[in-house]
Design a protein around this motif. Structure first.
Motif, PDB file in Angstrom:
ATOM      1  N   TYR A  27      -5.030  -7.026   0.939  1.00  0.00           N
ATOM      2  CA  TYR A  27      -4.283  -5.790   1.941  1.00  0.00           C
ATOM      3  C   TYR A  27      -4.166  -5.369   2.955  1.00  0.00           C
ATOM      4  O   TYR A  27      -3.456  -4.874   3.549  1.00  0.00           O
ATOM      5  N   GLY A  28      -5.301  -6.844   3.641  1.00  0.00           N
ATOM      6  CA  GLY A  28      -4.380  -6.606   5.195  1.00  0.00           C
ATOM      7  C   GLY A  28      -5.302  -5.473   5.879  1.00  0.00           C
ATOM      8  O   GLY A  28      -4.476  -4.850   7.147  1.00  0.00           O
ATOM      9  N   LEU A  29      -6.478  -5.149   5.662  1.00  0.00           N
ATOM     10  CA  LEU A  29      -6.957  -3.578   5.941  1.00  0.00           C
ATOM     11  C   LEU A  29      -8.258  -4.116   6.224  1.00  0.00           C
ATOM     12  O   LEU A  29      -9.008  -4.758   5.498  1.00  0.00           O
ATOM     13  N   MET A  30      -9.274  -3.743   7.797  1.00  0.00           N
ATOM     14  CA  MET A  30     -10.516  -3.796   7.713  1.00  0.00           C
ATOM     15  C   MET A  30     -10.584  -2.183   8.722  1.00  0.00           C
ATOM     16  O   MET A  30     -10.297  -1.925   8.942  1.00  0.00           O
ATOM     17  N   TYR A  60       4.919   3.093   3.323  1.00  0.00           N
ATOM     18  CA  TYR A  60       3.203   2.814   2.458  1.00  0.00           C
ATOM     19  C   TYR A  60       2.102   1.636   2.744  1.00  0.00           C
ATOM     20  O   TYR A  60       0.650   2.483   2.560  1.00  0.00           O
ATOM     21  N   ARG A  61       1.521   1.604   3.834  1.00  0.00           N
ATOM     22  CA  ARG A  61       0.875   0.902   5.096  1.00  0.00           C
ATOM     23  C   ARG A  61       1.133   1.662   5.781  1.00  0.00           C
ATOM     24  O   ARG A  61      -0.737   1.948   6.198  1.00  0.00           O
ATOM     25  N   TYR A  62       0.922   3.011   5.982  1.00  0.00           N
ATOM     26  CA  TYR A  62       0.525   3.917   6.582  1.00  0.00           C
ATOM     27  C   TYR A  62      -0.379   4.401   5.879  1.00  0.00           C
ATOM     28  O   TYR A  62      -1.659   5.052   5.947  1.00  0.00           O
ATOM     29  N   LEU A  63      -0.166   4.813   4.379  1.00  0.00           N
ATOM     30  CA  LEU A  63      -0.832   5.051   2.999  1.00  0.00           C
ATOM     31  C   LEU A  63      -1.774   5.045   3.073  1.00  0.00           C
ATOM     32  O   LEU A  63      -3.085   4.926   3.092  1.00  0.00           O
ATOM     33  N   GLN A  64      -1.655   3.418   2.561  1.00  0.00           N
ATOM     34  CA  GLN A  64      -3.152   2.519   2.776  1.00  0.00           C
ATOM     35  C   GLN A  64      -3.912   2.746   4.128  1.00  0.00           C
ATOM     36  O   GLN A  64      -5.678   2.623   3.891  1.00  0.00           O
ATOM     37  N   LEU A  65      -3.042   2.628   5.367  1.00  0.00           N
ATOM     38  CA  LEU A  65      -4.379   2.654   6.503  1.00  0.00           C
ATOM     39  C   LEU A  65      -5.841   4.193   6.414  1.00  0.00           C
ATOM     40  O   LEU A  65      -6.524   3.796   6.515  1.00  0.00           O
ATOM     41  N   LEU A 147     -11.229   1.251  -3.965  1.00  0.00           N
ATOM     42  CA  LEU A 147     -10.918   0.795  -2.627  1.00  0.00           C
ATOM     43  C   LEU A 147      -9.386   0.191  -2.913  1.00  0.00           C
ATOM     44  O   LEU A 147      -7.772   0.459  -2.604  1.00  0.00           O
ATOM     45  N   GLU A 148      -9.308  -1.142  -3.428  1.00  0.00           N
ATOM     46  CA  GLU A 148      -9.148  -1.770  -3.702  1.00  0.00           C
ATOM     47  C   GLU A 148      -7.668  -1.727  -4.637  1.00  0.00           C
ATOM     48  O   GLU A 148      -6.014  -1.565  -4.461  1.00  0.00           O
ATOM     49  N   ARG A 149      -7.597  -1.026  -6.032  1.00  0.00           N
ATOM     50  CA  ARG A 149      -7.162  -0.163  -6.688  1.00  0.00           C
ATOM     51  C   ARG A 149      -6.294   0.690  -6.476  1.00  0.00           C
ATOM     52  O   ARG A 149      -5.684   1.224  -6.612  1.00  0.00           O
ATOM     53  N   ARG A 150      -6.868   1.356  -5.235  1.00  0.00           N
ATOM     54  CA  ARG A 150      -5.798   2.278  -4.705  1.00  0.00           C
ATOM     55  C   ARG A 150      -4.893   1.993  -3.987  1.00  0.00           C
ATOM     56  O   ARG A 150      -3.617   2.514  -3.492  1.00  0.00           O
ATOM     57  N   LEU A 151      -5.417   0.840  -2.551  1.00  0.00           N
ATOM     58  CA  LEU A 151      -4.404   0.162  -2.332  1.00  0.00           C
ATOM     59  C   LEU A 151      -3.362  -0.585  -2.464  1.00  0.00           C
ATOM     60  O   LEU A 151      -1.885  -0.449  -2.665  1.00  0.00           O
ATOM     61  N   GLU A 152      -3.577  -1.198  -4.684  1.00  0.00           N
ATOM     62  CA  GLU A 152      -3.043  -1.405  -4.798  1.00  0.00           C
ATOM     63  C   GLU A 152      -1.552  -0.188  -6.000  1.00  0.00           C
ATOM     64  O   GLU A 152      -0.903  -0.400  -5.535  1.00  0.00           O
ATOM     65  N   VAL A 156       2.312  -0.321  -5.220  1.00  0.00           N
ATOM     66  CA  VAL A 156       3.514   0.455  -5.890  1.00  0.00           C
ATOM     67  C   VAL A 156       4.237   0.857  -6.108  1.00  0.00           C
ATOM     68  O   VAL A 156       5.378   0.940  -6.422  1.00  0.00           O
ATOM     69  N   TYR A 157       3.879   2.248  -5.749  1.00  0.00           N
ATOM     70  CA  TYR A 157       4.658   3.248  -5.373  1.00  0.00           C
ATOM     71  C   TYR A 157       5.958   2.753  -4.840  1.00  0.00           C
ATOM     72  O   TYR A 157       6.502   2.881  -4.888  1.00  0.00           O
ATOM     73  N   ASP A 158       5.164   1.804  -3.673  1.00  0.00           N
ATOM     74  CA  ASP A 158       6.024   1.095  -3.345  1.00  0.00           C
ATOM     75  C   ASP A 158       7.260   0.915  -2.964  1.00  0.00           C
ATOM     76  O   ASP A 158       8.285   1.098  -3.407  1.00  0.00           O
ATOM     77  N   ARG A 159       7.288  -0.220  -4.156  1.00  0.00           N
ATOM     78  CA  ARG A 159       8.287  -0.862  -4.697  1.00  0.00           C
ATOM     79  C   ARG A 159       8.981  -0.036  -5.725  1.00  0.00           C
ATOM     80  O   ARG A 159       9.830  -0.297  -5.534  1.00  0.00           O
TER      81      ARG A 159
END
Length: 184
Positions: A27-30, A60-65, A147-152, A156-159
């Motif tokens: 997911y490219g987050l740290m 969606y990246r804003y939300l993931q961050l 967290l990875e489930r939430r990021l997914e 999916v919501y973005d798609r």
């Protein structure tokens, strides 16, 4: 190595040392410790892509961050028991979005940190202190999985949103009734 690469791009590539408590290459987050902070537990949440301004992130990246920031904040709360965990996006020095998570143990501490931190010379925290804090704050596997489930879900919501904008009649095939009951 190009000088145009940001510090965080170099951290992602392993060219610079870092002390992550969470990392998702998928997911490219740290979330990692700020190595120059005077505040124990000060974390930075960074996306892999070098976007300069937070408003330039894809929605969606804003939300993931911020989802990663929320989980890291809860981890700080659980382990360090601060009065508050401040979420701050600020800075001009690094043209790469990063969310500061600052555990605060008394009123006014964040303001003091910001006032002194902007003027103070940066001194790196000793590696032994960083390693000890990293061990305390490291996400356990079940927290990483959650967290990875939430990021997914956010991806999916973005798609779904993109597909619904392109073809509103086909959106029910993307998410189905488990996401939005009543959509057939």
């Amino acid at each position: 190595m190009s000088s145009s690469r940001t510090v965080f791009e170099q951290v992602w590539d392993g060219a610079l040392p870092s002390f992550p408590v969470f990392r998702s290459d998928h997911y490219g987050l740290m979330a990692l410790l700020d190595i120059y902070s005077t505040q124990p537990g000060h974390l930075l949440v960074i996306p892999k892509e070098p976007v300069d301004h937070v408003h330039e992130l894809e929605p969606y990246r804003y939300l993931q961050l911020f989802a990663a920031g929320q989980v890291a904040s809860r981890r700080l709360d659980e382990v360090l028991k601060p009065t508050r965990v401040m979420h701050i996006v600020f800075g001009y020095d690094i043209p790469h979005v990063h969310l500061h998570l600052f555990p605060s143990f008394r009123q006014g501490e964040t303001e003091d940190f910001l006032a002194s931190g902007l003027e103070a010379e940066q001194v790196q925290v000793p590696e032994t202190d960083l390693l000890a804090m990293q061990a305390r704050l490291a996400f356990p596997p079940e927290l990483t999985d959650a967290l990875e489930r939430r990021l997914e879900q956010l991806a999916v919501y973005d798609r779904f949103l993109n597909a619904s904008a392109a073809n509103p009649r086909q959106t029910s095939n993307i998410l189905g009734p488990t996401w939005f009951p009543g959509i057939r």
